[in-house]
Motif scaffolding. Sequence first.
Motif, mmCIF file in Angstrom:
data_model
loop_
_atom_site.group_PDB
_atom_site.id
_atom_site.type_symbol
_atom_site.label_atom_id
_atom_site.label_comp_id
_atom_site.label_asym_id
_atom_site.label_seq_id
_atom_site.Cartn_x
_atom_site.Cartn_y
_atom_site.Cartn_z
ATOM 1 N N ALA A 194 -8.204 52.219 29.216
ATOM 2 C CA ALA A 194 -7.947 53.553 28.669
ATOM 3 C C ALA A 194 -8.030 54.617 29.766
ATOM 4 O O ALA A 194 -7.205 55.543 29.815
ATOM 5 C CB ALA A 194 -8.957 53.852 27.564
ATOM 6 N N LEU A 195 -9.018 54.490 30.654
ATOM 7 C CA LEU A 195 -9.155 55.440 31.750
ATOM 8 C C LEU A 195 -7.929 55.413 32.658
ATOM 9 O O LEU A 195 -7.377 56.461 33.026
ATOM 10 C CB LEU A 195 -10.418 55.133 32.553
ATOM 11 C CG LEU A 195 -10.637 55.978 33.816
ATOM 12 C CD1 LEU A 195 -10.788 57.453 33.447
ATOM 13 C CD2 LEU A 195 -11.848 55.483 34.585
ATOM 14 N N PHE A 196 -7.490 54.208 32.998
ATOM 15 C CA PHE A 196 -6.327 54.087 33.880
ATOM 16 C C PHE A 196 -5.074 54.637 33.211
ATOM 17 O O PHE A 196 -4.264 55.322 33.848
ATOM 18 C CB PHE A 196 -6.134 52.624 34.270
ATOM 19 C CG PHE A 196 -5.102 52.424 35.335
ATOM 20 C CD1 PHE A 196 -5.115 53.185 36.497
ATOM 21 C CD2 PHE A 196 -4.109 51.472 35.189
ATOM 22 C CE1 PHE A 196 -4.166 52.995 37.491
ATOM 23 C CE2 PHE A 196 -3.153 51.278 36.176
ATOM 24 C CZ PHE A 196 -3.192 52.049 37.328
ATOM 25 N N LEU A 197 -4.916 54.353 31.928
ATOM 26 C CA LEU A 197 -3.753 54.866 31.209
ATOM 27 C C LEU A 197 -3.765 56.389 31.166
ATOM 28 O O LEU A 197 -2.723 57.044 31.367
ATOM 29 C CB LEU A 197 -3.738 54.301 29.782
ATOM 30 C CG LEU A 197 -2.483 54.572 28.955
ATOM 31 C CD1 LEU A 197 -1.269 53.940 29.606
ATOM 32 C CD2 LEU A 197 -2.657 54.035 27.542
ATOM 33 N N LEU A 198 -4.924 56.979 30.962
ATOM 34 C CA LEU A 198 -5.029 58.436 30.946
ATOM 35 C C LEU A 198 -4.731 59.028 32.324
ATOM 36 O O LEU A 198 -4.048 60.055 32.432
ATOM 37 C CB LEU A 198 -6.427 58.859 30.497
ATOM 38 C CG LEU A 198 -6.744 58.682 29.009
ATOM 39 C CD1 LEU A 198 -8.208 59.015 28.739
ATOM 40 C CD2 LEU A 198 -5.834 59.561 28.158
ATOM 41 N N LEU A 199 -5.228 58.381 33.367
ATOM 42 C CA LEU A 199 -4.974 58.865 34.718
ATOM 43 C C LEU A 199 -3.488 58.812 35.049
ATOM 44 O O LEU A 199 -2.926 59.761 35.615
ATOM 45 C CB LEU A 199 -5.763 58.041 35.736
ATOM 46 C CG LEU A 199 -7.280 58.237 35.748
ATOM 47 C CD1 LEU A 199 -7.942 57.232 36.674
ATOM 48 C CD2 LEU A 199 -7.631 59.654 36.160
ATOM 49 N N VAL A 200 -2.839 57.698 34.698
ATOM 50 C CA VAL A 200 -1.404 57.564 34.969
ATOM 51 C C VAL A 200 -0.619 58.606 34.178
ATOM 52 O O VAL A 200 0.296 59.250 34.706
ATOM 53 C CB VAL A 200 -0.926 56.134 34.633
ATOM 54 C CG1 VAL A 200 0.598 56.059 34.656
ATOM 55 C CG2 VAL A 200 -1.519 55.137 35.611
ATOM 56 N N ALA A 201 -0.960 58.762 32.892
ATOM 57 C CA ALA A 201 -0.242 59.726 32.053
ATOM 58 C C ALA A 201 -0.437 61.150 32.571
ATOM 59 O O ALA A 201 0.531 61.930 32.646
ATOM 60 C CB ALA A 201 -0.726 59.611 30.609
ATOM 61 N N TYR A 202 -1.670 61.493 32.939
ATOM 62 C CA TYR A 202 -1.917 62.839 33.452
ATOM 63 C C TYR A 202 -1.190 63.073 34.771
ATOM 64 O O TYR A 202 -0.598 64.144 34.996
ATOM 65 C CB TYR A 202 -3.413 63.066 33.635
ATOM 66 C CG TYR A 202 -3.734 64.414 34.246
ATOM 67 C CD1 TYR A 202 -3.622 65.580 33.499
ATOM 68 C CD2 TYR A 202 -4.133 64.513 35.574
ATOM 69 C CE1 TYR A 202 -3.903 66.817 34.061
ATOM 70 C CE2 TYR A 202 -4.415 65.738 36.146
ATOM 71 C CZ TYR A 202 -4.300 66.877 35.383
ATOM 72 O OH TYR A 202 -4.564 68.102 35.945
ATOM 73 N N ALA A 203 -1.229 62.066 35.656
ATOM 74 C CA ALA A 203 -0.555 62.203 36.949
ATOM 75 C C ALA A 203 0.954 62.354 36.765
ATOM 76 O O ALA A 203 1.593 63.187 37.423
ATOM 77 C CB ALA A 203 -0.863 60.995 37.829
ATOM 78 N N LEU A 204 1.529 61.574 35.859
ATOM 79 C CA LEU A 204 2.962 61.692 35.588
ATOM 80 C C LEU A 204 3.295 63.055 35.002
ATOM 81 O O LEU A 204 4.270 63.708 35.406
ATOM 82 C CB LEU A 204 3.411 60.586 34.636
ATOM 83 C CG LEU A 204 3.850 59.264 35.252
ATOM 84 C CD1 LEU A 204 4.135 58.251 34.153
ATOM 85 C CD2 LEU A 204 5.066 59.449 36.129
#
Length: 498
Positions: free
Chosen positions: A35-45
């Motif tokens: 979940a953390l990685f998915l949030l980081l990727v989504a925020y970065a995108l």
Amino acid sequence: MNTPLQPSQGRRLLAVMRQECRLMLAERGLWLVGALFLLLVAYALGNGLLQSAHRDRAQAAVAKADRDTRAAQRVQLEAILAGTAQPTPFQNPADPSRMASSYGGHHALLPTAPLGPVALGQSDLFPSQYEVTNQSRVVFMNPSDIESPWHLMSGHFDLAFVIVYLLPLLIFALSYNLLSAERENGTLRLLLSQPLRLRTLLAGKLSVRAAVLLGPAVLLPVAVLLIARQAGWIGTAGSAGDAGSATLWWALLVGAYALFWFALVVAVNAFGASSATNAMVLVIAWVLLVLVAPVLLNLAVTQASPAPSRTELATRQRVVTAEAMKRHADLLSADYQHVGRGAILLPRDGKIEIAGRALAMYAIDREVDDAIRPELDRFDAQQARQQVLVGRFGAVSPAAVAYEGMTALAGTGARRHARFDAQTVAYHEAWKAFFFPRIDARDALSPADFDRIPAFTWQEEPAALVRNQAALAVLQLLLPSLLLFGVAAWRLRRFSVA
């Protein structure tokens, strides 16, 4: 004896993967990491798309302002020639010295590449637009600006940062105890008592973890970029085929970068140390390869190819400007002699009288440009040498290799910006070649001349050049990965399950 490629080992590999999925799904840590990685990727995108869209809107506004200003100047010139308007010393579209200056200046714009949102890269440091005038390019392309502390401290959170810096740590979090946990729990001996090879067990564990991390790291960004491109949210520089090829190479580059860290994890686990030791060794390796090695590389490059002194450049510019101002002091003192006498500035028989201060500024800018050009050429040559050294020795840091490859594919790297600078310099030369002879001859501009004023047209770098750099980056990541897997295979033959 069966090999890992034989059907029996293939079925056992699938069984290991299914069992690993069940174990990891039951583990809360996996859900938190995922979940953390998915949030980081989504925020970065999202941040990359937002920043790219903001820059595109700003550039569109600048381009529109240029067109509107040029159209208004042409209308004013036609009115002046028709006798329905009077020029002023500072706003006279018939005066080539005024049109060559900031009054008629035009912008050179660097468009956003299709993959721009994934790696903002050098766009944090270098401008994507220049207002080109008859002034020396040191004025509007000042190289000392990139050393501003504000620029050095500022930056944007983008997907390249997540991949280069955070993905290895997440790989460690899920994989540092691939074998050590099984051995410490006493289950490794039981597993290997079955017709199951150690390499098959490792392959199954790695496959599940790679799928968990590379799904958000590769599939999600690719899908978002495709949707954003179809919706027109991101830049469209280059063809759709080039954008698709760049996206494919970006996915391969991320996969190769992740493979390197998985290979390092396997190699560390193959030495049979405890889970705590594995974690410590991996974190130390991350610090050395991601944080220390790029800094040492930068220090080595700057020592091998030191930059000319920018303080000396600024001092030289001030001295040359002061000397030129002294030589043209008489013209500078005639600043307002034409104020209120607009009829004197009207074109007559294709000729025009140019105000004294305008002539002085033209002469000063020309002399400064000629005097400073050798210094600027030294800066360009030094930057080119540094980029060559970075490309040659960047393989010492997988993080540097991955980042350089990502920014190249995203169009935000140093090479594309250097290309933009070179094209801007060429445009500046064309600008001066158009206006300077007219100023020297006191030729008035006509409405027809407006169609011949040079315009900046960005020439995108060849797609093959980008692909070649990406392919080299992938190769530079695959070679150490294979070496690490080779070391792991050698150590696994001597691995003790006790």
